[in-house]
Write a protein that holds these residues in place. Sequence first.
Motif, PDB file in Angstrom:
ATOM      1  N   GLY A 369      32.289  54.632   3.441  1.00 25.99           N
ATOM      2  CA  GLY A 369      32.407  53.332   4.068  1.00 25.99           C
ATOM      3  C   GLY A 369      32.438  52.187   3.087  1.00 25.99           C
ATOM      4  N   SER A 370      32.040  52.438   1.857  1.00 26.11           N
ATOM      5  CA  SER A 370      32.056  51.410   0.821  1.00 26.11           C
ATOM      6  C   SER A 370      32.146  52.095  -0.540  1.00 26.11           C
ATOM      7  CB  SER A 370      30.787  50.553   0.892  1.00 26.11           C
ATOM      8  OG  SER A 370      29.657  51.310   0.492  1.00 26.11           O
ATOM      9  N   ASN A 371      32.312  51.277  -1.567  1.00 27.21           N
ATOM     10  CA  ASN A 371      32.362  51.810  -2.929  1.00 27.21           C
ATOM     11  C   ASN A 371      31.024  51.650  -3.641  1.00 27.21           C
ATOM     12  OD1 ASN A 371      32.269  49.052  -3.364  1.00 27.21           O
ATOM     13  ND2 ASN A 371      33.985  48.979  -4.800  1.00 27.21           N
ATOM     14  N   SER A 372      29.955  51.448  -2.870  1.00 24.52           N
ATOM     15  CA  SER A 372      28.657  51.107  -3.448  1.00 24.52           C
ATOM     16  C   SER A 372      28.141  52.138  -4.443  1.00 24.52           C
ATOM     17  CB  SER A 372      27.626  50.895  -2.338  1.00 24.52           C
ATOM     18  OG  SER A 372      27.538  52.037  -1.501  1.00 24.52           O
ATOM     19  N   GLY A 373      28.386  53.421  -4.186  1.00 21.55           N
ATOM     20  CA  GLY A 373      27.882  54.459  -5.071  1.00 21.55           C
ATOM     21  C   GLY A 373      28.542  54.489  -6.431  1.00 21.55           C
ATOM     22  N   GLN A 374      29.704  53.848  -6.553  1.00 19.49           N
ATOM     23  CA  GLN A 374      30.417  53.844  -7.826  1.00 19.49           C
ATOM     24  C   GLN A 374      30.355  52.482  -8.519  1.00 19.49           C
ATOM     25  OE1 GLN A 374      33.998  56.315  -8.124  1.00 19.49           O
ATOM     26  NE2 GLN A 374      33.975  56.516  -5.897  1.00 19.49           N
ATOM     27  N   VAL A 375      30.491  51.407  -7.745  1.00 20.73           N
ATOM     28  CA  VAL A 375      30.518  50.087  -8.361  1.00 20.73           C
ATOM     29  C   VAL A 375      29.169  49.741  -8.989  1.00 20.73           C
ATOM     30  CG1 VAL A 375      29.861  48.736  -6.315  1.00 20.73           C
ATOM     31  CG2 VAL A 375      31.380  47.734  -8.029  1.00 20.73           C
ATOM     32  N   ILE A 376      28.087  50.358  -8.506  1.00 22.97           N
ATOM     33  CA  ILE A 376      26.776  50.112  -9.105  1.00 22.97           C
ATOM     34  C   ILE A 376      26.780  50.470 -10.585  1.00 22.97           C
ATOM     35  CG2 ILE A 376      25.858  52.378  -8.422  1.00 22.97           C
ATOM     36  CD1 ILE A 376      23.134  51.063  -8.085  1.00 22.97           C
ATOM     37  N   ASN A 377      27.482  51.536 -10.942  1.00 23.59           N
ATOM     38  CA  ASN A 377      27.545  51.936 -12.340  1.00 23.59           C
ATOM     39  C   ASN A 377      28.379  50.959 -13.155  1.00 23.59           C
ATOM     40  OD1 ASN A 377      26.031  54.446 -12.096  1.00 23.59           O
ATOM     41  ND2 ASN A 377      27.770  55.181 -10.918  1.00 23.59           N
ATOM     42  N   ALA A 378      29.505  50.534 -12.584  1.00 22.52           N
ATOM     43  CA  ALA A 378      30.384  49.604 -13.297  1.00 22.52           C
ATOM     44  C   ALA A 378      29.661  48.296 -13.596  1.00 22.52           C
ATOM     45  CB  ALA A 378      31.641  49.351 -12.474  1.00 22.52           C
ATOM     46  N   ILE A 379      28.951  47.767 -12.611  1.00 25.02           N
ATOM     47  CA  ILE A 379      28.235  46.498 -12.804  1.00 25.02           C
ATOM     48  C   ILE A 379      27.077  46.674 -13.779  1.00 25.02           C
ATOM     49  CG2 ILE A 379      26.844  44.734 -11.653  1.00 25.02           C
ATOM     50  CD1 ILE A 379      28.504  45.369  -9.086  1.00 25.02           C
ATOM     51  N   SER A 380      26.285  47.704 -13.552  1.00 25.29           N
ATOM     52  CA  SER A 380      25.090  47.904 -14.368  1.00 25.29           C
ATOM     53  C   SER A 380      25.423  48.122 -15.838  1.00 25.29           C
ATOM     54  CB  SER A 380      24.293  49.101 -13.833  1.00 25.29           C
ATOM     55  OG  SER A 380      23.837  48.853 -12.525  1.00 25.29           O
ATOM     56  N   CYS A 381      26.510  48.844 -16.096  1.00 26.28           N
ATOM     57  CA  CYS A 381      26.840  49.162 -17.487  1.00 26.28           C
ATOM     58  C   CYS A 381      27.521  47.996 -18.197  1.00 26.28           C
ATOM     59  CB  CYS A 381      27.700  50.424 -17.559  1.00 26.28           C
ATOM     60  SG  CYS A 381      26.790  51.923 -17.098  1.00 26.28           S
ATOM     61  N   LEU A 382      28.106  47.063 -17.455  1.00 23.79           N
ATOM     62  CA  LEU A 382      28.586  45.834 -18.080  1.00 23.79           C
ATOM     63  C   LEU A 382      27.415  44.897 -18.374  1.00 23.79           C
ATOM     64  CD1 LEU A 382      31.820  45.040 -16.018  1.00 23.79           C
ATOM     65  CD2 LEU A 382      31.668  46.086 -18.287  1.00 23.79           C
ATOM     66  N   ASP A 383      26.423  44.918 -17.502  1.00 22.84           N
ATOM     67  CA  ASP A 383      25.246  44.072 -17.720  1.00 22.84           C
ATOM     68  C   ASP A 383      24.401  44.565 -18.890  1.00 22.84           C
ATOM     69  OD1 ASP A 383      25.947  42.516 -15.579  1.00 22.84           O
ATOM     70  OD2 ASP A 383      24.384  43.261 -14.230  1.00 22.84           O
ATOM     71  N   ASN A 384      24.250  45.862 -18.999  1.00 22.53           N
ATOM     72  CA  ASN A 384      23.378  46.458 -20.011  1.00 22.53           C
ATOM     73  C   ASN A 384      24.094  47.614 -20.691  1.00 22.53           C
ATOM     74  OD1 ASN A 384      20.424  45.281 -19.663  1.00 22.53           O
ATOM     75  ND2 ASN A 384      21.372  45.440 -17.641  1.00 22.53           N
ATOM     76  N   PRO A 385      24.989  47.320 -21.630  1.00 17.78           N
ATOM     77  CA  PRO A 385      25.726  48.390 -22.311  1.00 17.78           C
ATOM     78  C   PRO A 385      24.774  49.377 -22.969  1.00 17.78           C
ATOM     79  CG  PRO A 385      26.643  46.237 -22.837  1.00 17.78           C
ATOM     80  CD  PRO A 385      25.370  45.983 -22.099  1.00 17.78           C
ATOM     81  N   GLY A 386      25.219  50.627 -23.033  1.00 13.12           N
ATOM     82  CA  GLY A 386      24.377  51.684 -23.584  1.00 13.12           C
ATOM     83  C   GLY A 386      24.230  51.606 -25.086  1.00 13.12           C
ATOM     84  N   GLY A 387      23.608  52.607 -25.639  1.00  6.33           N
ATOM     85  CA  GLY A 387      23.350  52.664 -27.067  1.00  6.33           C
ATOM     86  C   GLY A 387      22.358  53.756 -27.391  1.00  6.33           C
ATOM     87  N   LEU A 388      21.878  54.426 -26.336  1.00  8.63           N
ATOM     88  CA  LEU A 388      20.918  55.510 -26.532  1.00  8.63           C
ATOM     89  C   LEU A 388      21.619  56.797 -26.943  1.00  8.63           C
ATOM     90  CD1 LEU A 388      18.627  55.067 -23.403  1.00  8.63           C
ATOM     91  CD2 LEU A 388      18.111  54.401 -25.749  1.00  8.63           C
TER      92      LEU A 388
END
Length: 506
Positions: A369-388
Amino acid sequence: MTRTRTALLLTTVVALLAGLVVYAAFATRSPDFDPPTPLEAAAPQGLESFYTQKLSWSDCYTGGHCADVTVPIDYADPDGATTQLRMVFYPATGDATRSIFVNPGGPGGSAIDYAGQMKNDLGKQVRDAADVIGVDPRGVGLSSPLTCLPAKKFDAYAASDPDPDDAAEIAASRASFTAMGKACEANSGALAAHVSTVEVARDMDVVRALVGRAKLDWFGASYGTELGAVYAELFPGKVGRMVLDGAVDPSLDSVESSFAQNEGFQRALDAYAADCVKSDACPLGTDAKAGVAKIAALMDQLDAAPLPGVGDRKLTEGLAFYGIAVTLYDQKSWSYLSQGLAAAFKGDGALLVQFADVYFDRKPDGSYGSNSGQVINAISCLDNPGGLTLADVEKQTPRFVKTSPVFGRALAFGALGCSDWPIESANPLPTIDGKGAPPIVVIGTTRDPATPYESAEALAKQLDSGVLLTRDGDGHTAYASGNACITKAVDGYLADGTVPKVGTTC
């Protein structure tokens, strides 16, 4: 909020279990609707056309009024490509003097749906004076959505092992997360790199001007608190009355963010277990600690051998992770968890699969019904790029498991997530203090699973004008939880600007 491959949607789960009404259907515009007039005040240089655009309004079937707003995909290139935001506007029930923007969290939750709920939840004195506005963030819901994996591939992703056990499983899990990011980029183009919270906050300022408000009043829940805090950092002089309920701590890195949620969910699970064992029908038995250990043993069993679920879909450890977590967001959902666990202990995983489907907004026909399960990753990883590195995460795992034998391994591995996201961020989260903004009310619930109370304490301290309001209770977020003290404090602040007394606990 976890910024990981096991990211948990921060939204009101009881509403999801009950089924949300869609508030965005269009009809013709009512002849008695007087559209808001955009501000004539100067817009930021280069953005004049966006701040002064003419909106075309239509009535939504629910009684609100809807419009599309055009914003630049990249604010650094305002003459480049654009994207569309969809908004709903519920006029005040009296003489409007303000407009309250609302956001339910996620990231990925629909503000349009949430506005349809909040227009009824807010007190009469608030609604008499304030419009309620919901703007689906860029890439989310009814705004031009970010498109990533097709349904079948996302099914496999959601059901995958959240705590892979060997090198091959780890490599496959990491590759699947990268593949999701590449799919977002392939299917959505430039938008995939421009759904950060900073850019969403800038979008909110455009809409603020278009509805004719010099100040932005804001009610954000869960991730909506982070969005509100970012707005306060970028536009402190334009903040009106802001409430941040179920607060996120934006200062945490991916490991500490995951660990905070690890503590929060275990705390909520312990509270559920302590309540459950008071009942003769509790599937955990009569001892709460032993009952939690029984759930942890179930997760181990599912890792080795998934249970029959729904049709050809089995209850995997991954789906059980989400199916259990989703019921901890609200105390009213604890009875669902008891039913799901009772069935799973008897070898039937169908209910927990269905709960995971509610979490991801998966429909019985296999669509989403929505793209919520995927867009959460796109937003979160732009906000806090990885490095671990994997070694960084493995070093932290014992601490996670000691705190939560049920969620620990998954949330520890999940902290690695954004290190594998393939899209570079141009707009990571800024350091936040909101200096120059008027009082900002930050609400924390003592046994909130998704945004632990400590996060509210931290955000209130980080904000130069933060005022902490505490709800002693269970479940995610405080307003509309049935706590009269919280309702009075929030409605009083939004209606007449009365700031809750420092140290107020409800």
